[in-house]
Design a protein around this motif. Structure first.
Motif, PDB file in Angstrom:
ATOM      1  N   VAL A 187      -7.087  14.255  -3.961  1.00  0.00           N
ATOM      2  CA  VAL A 187      -6.042  14.038  -2.961  1.00  0.00           C
ATOM      3  C   VAL A 187      -6.576  14.414  -1.584  1.00  0.00           C
ATOM      4  CG1 VAL A 187      -3.766  14.795  -2.185  1.00  0.00           C
ATOM      5  CG2 VAL A 187      -4.210  14.500  -4.618  1.00  0.00           C
ATOM      6  N   ARG A 188      -6.276  13.596  -0.614  1.00  0.00           N
ATOM      7  CA  ARG A 188      -6.615  13.881   0.774  1.00  0.00           C
ATOM      8  C   ARG A 188      -5.309  14.019   1.533  1.00  0.00           C
ATOM      9  NH1 ARG A 188      -9.916   9.835   4.795  1.00  0.00           N
ATOM     10  NH2 ARG A 188      -9.853  11.164   6.623  1.00  0.00           N
ATOM     11  N   GLU A 189      -5.185  15.103   2.249  1.00  0.00           N
ATOM     12  CA  GLU A 189      -3.977  15.309   3.043  1.00  0.00           C
ATOM     13  C   GLU A 189      -3.912  14.248   4.145  1.00  0.00           C
ATOM     14  OE1 GLU A 189      -1.479  17.568   2.579  1.00  0.00           O
ATOM     15  OE2 GLU A 189      -2.518  18.015   0.714  1.00  0.00           O
ATOM     16  N   PRO A 190      -2.700  13.849   4.552  1.00  0.00           N
ATOM     17  CA  PRO A 190      -2.577  12.897   5.662  1.00  0.00           C
ATOM     18  C   PRO A 190      -3.273  13.450   6.911  1.00  0.00           C
ATOM     19  CG  PRO A 190      -0.469  13.234   4.590  1.00  0.00           C
ATOM     20  CD  PRO A 190      -1.412  14.237   4.010  1.00  0.00           C
ATOM     21  N   CYS A 227       0.882  -1.155   0.000  1.00  0.00           N
ATOM     22  CA  CYS A 227       0.000   0.000   0.000  1.00  0.00           C
ATOM     23  C   CYS A 227       0.926   1.213   0.000  1.00  0.00           C
ATOM     24  CB  CYS A 227      -0.863  -0.053   1.253  1.00  0.00           C
ATOM     25  SG  CYS A 227      -2.196   1.127   1.306  1.00  0.00           S
ATOM     26  N   LEU A 228       1.124   1.804  -1.172  1.00  0.00           N
ATOM     27  CA  LEU A 228       2.130   2.854  -1.330  1.00  0.00           C
ATOM     28  C   LEU A 228       1.501   4.242  -1.385  1.00  0.00           C
ATOM     29  CD1 LEU A 228       4.352   1.037  -3.966  1.00  0.00           C
ATOM     30  CD2 LEU A 228       4.585   1.065  -1.469  1.00  0.00           C
ATOM     31  N   ALA A 229       1.743   5.018  -0.326  1.00  0.00           N
ATOM     32  CA  ALA A 229       1.271   6.407  -0.219  1.00  0.00           C
ATOM     33  C   ALA A 229      -0.200   6.546  -0.598  1.00  0.00           C
ATOM     34  CB  ALA A 229       2.151   7.327  -1.057  1.00  0.00           C
ATOM     35  N   SER A 230      -1.012   5.607  -0.141  1.00  0.00           N
ATOM     36  CA  SER A 230      -2.441   5.658  -0.464  1.00  0.00           C
ATOM     37  C   SER A 230      -3.337   5.459   0.752  1.00  0.00           C
ATOM     38  CB  SER A 230      -2.775   4.610  -1.524  1.00  0.00           C
ATOM     39  OG  SER A 230      -2.380   3.332  -1.104  1.00  0.00           O
ATOM     40  N   LEU A 231      -2.818   4.915   1.819  1.00  0.00           N
ATOM     41  CA  LEU A 231      -3.645   4.608   2.981  1.00  0.00           C
ATOM     42  C   LEU A 231      -4.275   5.866   3.586  1.00  0.00           C
ATOM     43  CD1 LEU A 231      -4.706   2.378   4.804  1.00  0.00           C
ATOM     44  CD2 LEU A 231      -2.672   2.663   6.224  1.00  0.00           C
ATOM     45  N   HIS A 232      -3.587   7.005   3.508  1.00  0.00           N
ATOM     46  CA  HIS A 232      -4.162   8.229   4.097  1.00  0.00           C
ATOM     47  C   HIS A 232      -5.368   8.756   3.310  1.00  0.00           C
ATOM     48  CE1 HIS A 232      -1.292   9.910   1.167  1.00  0.00           C
ATOM     49  NE2 HIS A 232      -2.080  10.965   1.142  1.00  0.00           N
ATOM     50  N   GLY A 253       2.024 -16.252   7.021  1.00  0.00           N
ATOM     51  CA  GLY A 253       3.394 -15.857   6.728  1.00  0.00           C
ATOM     52  C   GLY A 253       3.502 -14.729   5.714  1.00  0.00           C
ATOM     53  N   GLY A 254       2.360 -14.277   5.171  1.00  0.00           N
ATOM     54  CA  GLY A 254       2.359 -13.191   4.190  1.00  0.00           C
ATOM     55  C   GLY A 254       2.767 -11.864   4.816  1.00  0.00           C
ATOM     56  N   VAL A 255       3.170 -10.933   3.972  1.00  0.00           N
ATOM     57  CA  VAL A 255       3.687  -9.648   4.446  1.00  0.00           C
ATOM     58  C   VAL A 255       2.874  -8.502   3.858  1.00  0.00           C
ATOM     59  CG1 VAL A 255       5.712  -8.121   4.484  1.00  0.00           C
ATOM     60  CG2 VAL A 255       6.018 -10.602   4.661  1.00  0.00           C
ATOM     61  N   LEU A 256       2.525  -7.571   4.727  1.00  0.00           N
ATOM     62  CA  LEU A 256       1.879  -6.320   4.329  1.00  0.00           C
ATOM     63  C   LEU A 256       2.892  -5.205   4.545  1.00  0.00           C
ATOM     64  CD1 LEU A 256      -0.502  -4.378   3.688  1.00  0.00           C
ATOM     65  CD2 LEU A 256      -1.090  -4.498   6.136  1.00  0.00           C
ATOM     66  N   VAL A 257       3.124  -4.403   3.504  1.00  0.00           N
ATOM     67  CA  VAL A 257       4.037  -3.268   3.601  1.00  0.00           C
ATOM     68  C   VAL A 257       3.253  -2.011   3.233  1.00  0.00           C
ATOM     69  CG1 VAL A 257       6.123  -2.186   2.672  1.00  0.00           C
ATOM     70  CG2 VAL A 257       6.063  -4.653   3.059  1.00  0.00           C
ATOM     71  N   VAL A 258       3.291  -1.035   4.124  1.00  0.00           N
ATOM     72  CA  VAL A 258       2.619   0.240   3.893  1.00  0.00           C
ATOM     73  C   VAL A 258       3.660   1.346   3.930  1.00  0.00           C
ATOM     74  CG1 VAL A 258       0.933   1.908   4.775  1.00  0.00           C
ATOM     75  CG2 VAL A 258       0.478  -0.559   4.973  1.00  0.00           C
ATOM     76  N   LEU A 259       3.766   2.087   2.844  1.00  0.00           N
ATOM     77  CA  LEU A 259       4.546   3.322   2.838  1.00  0.00           C
ATOM     78  C   LEU A 259       3.496   4.411   2.931  1.00  0.00           C
ATOM     79  CD1 LEU A 259       7.197   4.865   2.559  1.00  0.00           C
ATOM     80  CD2 LEU A 259       6.818   4.873   0.090  1.00  0.00           C
ATOM     81  N   GLY A 260       3.416   5.033   4.105  1.00  0.00           N
ATOM     82  CA  GLY A 260       2.348   5.985   4.349  1.00  0.00           C
ATOM     83  C   GLY A 260       2.855   7.381   4.627  1.00  0.00           C
ATOM     84  N   CYS A 261       1.922   8.313   4.673  1.00  0.00           N
ATOM     85  CA  CYS A 261       2.216   9.718   4.942  1.00  0.00           C
ATOM     86  C   CYS A 261       1.585  10.099   6.275  1.00  0.00           C
ATOM     87  CB  CYS A 261       1.613  10.598   3.857  1.00  0.00           C
ATOM     88  SG  CYS A 261       2.090  10.166   2.186  1.00  0.00           S
ATOM     89  N   TYR A 262       2.218  11.030   6.962  1.00  0.00           N
ATOM     90  CA  TYR A 262       1.646  11.544   8.205  1.00  0.00           C
ATOM     91  C   TYR A 262       1.837  13.057   8.248  1.00  0.00           C
ATOM     92  CZ  TYR A 262       6.471  11.750   9.899  1.00  0.00           C
ATOM     93  OH  TYR A 262       7.808  12.033  10.041  1.00  0.00           O
ATOM     94  N   TRP A 270       8.108  13.014   5.378  1.00  0.00           N
ATOM     95  CA  TRP A 270       6.802  12.868   6.007  1.00  0.00           C
ATOM     96  C   TRP A 270       6.178  11.510   5.726  1.00  0.00           C
ATOM     97  CZ3 TRP A 270       8.442  16.444   2.520  1.00  0.00           C
ATOM     98  CH2 TRP A 270       8.940  17.621   3.065  1.00  0.00           C
ATOM     99  N   ARG A 271       7.009  10.497   5.728  1.00  0.00           N
ATOM    100  CA  ARG A 271       6.563   9.134   5.435  1.00  0.00           C
ATOM    101  C   ARG A 271       6.850   8.208   6.618  1.00  0.00           C
ATOM    102  NH1 ARG A 271       5.192  11.763   1.494  1.00  0.00           N
ATOM    103  NH2 ARG A 271       5.432  11.243  -0.688  1.00  0.00           N
ATOM    104  N   PHE A 272       6.125   7.108   6.652  1.00  0.00           N
ATOM    105  CA  PHE A 272       6.428   6.028   7.581  1.00  0.00           C
ATOM    106  C   PHE A 272       6.404   4.723   6.800  1.00  0.00           C
ATOM    107  CE2 PHE A 272       1.802   6.398   7.789  1.00  0.00           C
ATOM    108  CZ  PHE A 272       1.378   5.089   7.681  1.00  0.00           C
ATOM    109  N   LEU A 273       7.101   3.740   7.337  1.00  0.00           N
ATOM    110  CA  LEU A 273       7.111   2.401   6.762  1.00  0.00           C
ATOM    111  C   LEU A 273       6.541   1.461   7.804  1.00  0.00           C
ATOM    112  CD1 LEU A 273       7.950   0.463   4.472  1.00  0.00           C
ATOM    113  CD2 LEU A 273      10.126   0.189   5.669  1.00  0.00           C
ATOM    114  N   LEU A 274       5.462   0.787   7.436  1.00  0.00           N
ATOM    115  CA  LEU A 274       4.832  -0.188   8.307  1.00  0.00           C
ATOM    116  C   LEU A 274       5.025  -1.554   7.665  1.00  0.00           C
ATOM    117  CD1 LEU A 274       1.285   0.040   9.826  1.00  0.00           C
ATOM    118  CD2 LEU A 274       2.033  -2.020   8.663  1.00  0.00           C
TER     119      LEU A 274
END
Length: 138
Positions: free
Chosen positions: A97-100, A20-25, A42-51, A126-130
């Motif tokens: 676009v929605r601001e974080p 989920c790349l810069a879209s969760l916000h 065992g699957g992996v979820l990776v989120v590159l998000g904005c705050y 202004w990013r985080f990695l989950l």
């Protein structure tokens, strides 16, 4: 598939990797539950998000990013100018676009509740990695 993730049914336990790349916000954070449930064991979820910047620590990270952000913007502008794409993009219709909206502390709290064992790291720009591994915290 082009669909609204907040309404789309995903197959449970199906995916080994979901990103989920810069879209969760742009949607409720609880949407990660759908992504979590779609992961295979065992699957992996990776989120590159904005705050948004809310704390003095956020401001310090923002100030640290200024030189890198300036260089990145100059490089992109130079490439677009060289390719002739800079002027062409001006008339392009962009997606809404929605601001974080969630401060990093809240992202961490929600991730701990919805994605047990997830790791959340602050990044520049202004990013985080989950990163969540299905089964790691259960």
């Amino acid at each position: 598939m082009h669909a609204d993730l907040t309404r789309t049914e995903l197959p449970r336990g199906h995916y080994d990797f979901v990103s989920c790349l810069a879209s969760l916000h742009h949607m409720p954070f609880a949407t990660v539950e759908r992504l979590r449930d779609a992961l295979a064991p065992g699957g992996v979820l990776v989120v590159l998000g904005c705050y948004p910047r809310r704390t003095p620590v956020d401001l310090a990270w923002e100030l640290a990013a200024v030189p890198a952000n300036t260089v990145a913007r100059l490089v992109v502008a130079a490439r677009e100018t060289a390719r002739g794409t800079r002027a062409a993009r001006r008339g392009v219709v962009r997606a809404p676009v929605r601001e974080p909206y969630m401060p990093l502390a809240e992202v961490r709290r929600e991730a701990a509740a919805l994605l047990p064992g997830a790791a959340v790291r602050r990044l520049l720009f202004w990013r985080f990695l989950l990163v969540f591994r299905n089964g790691a915290g259960r």
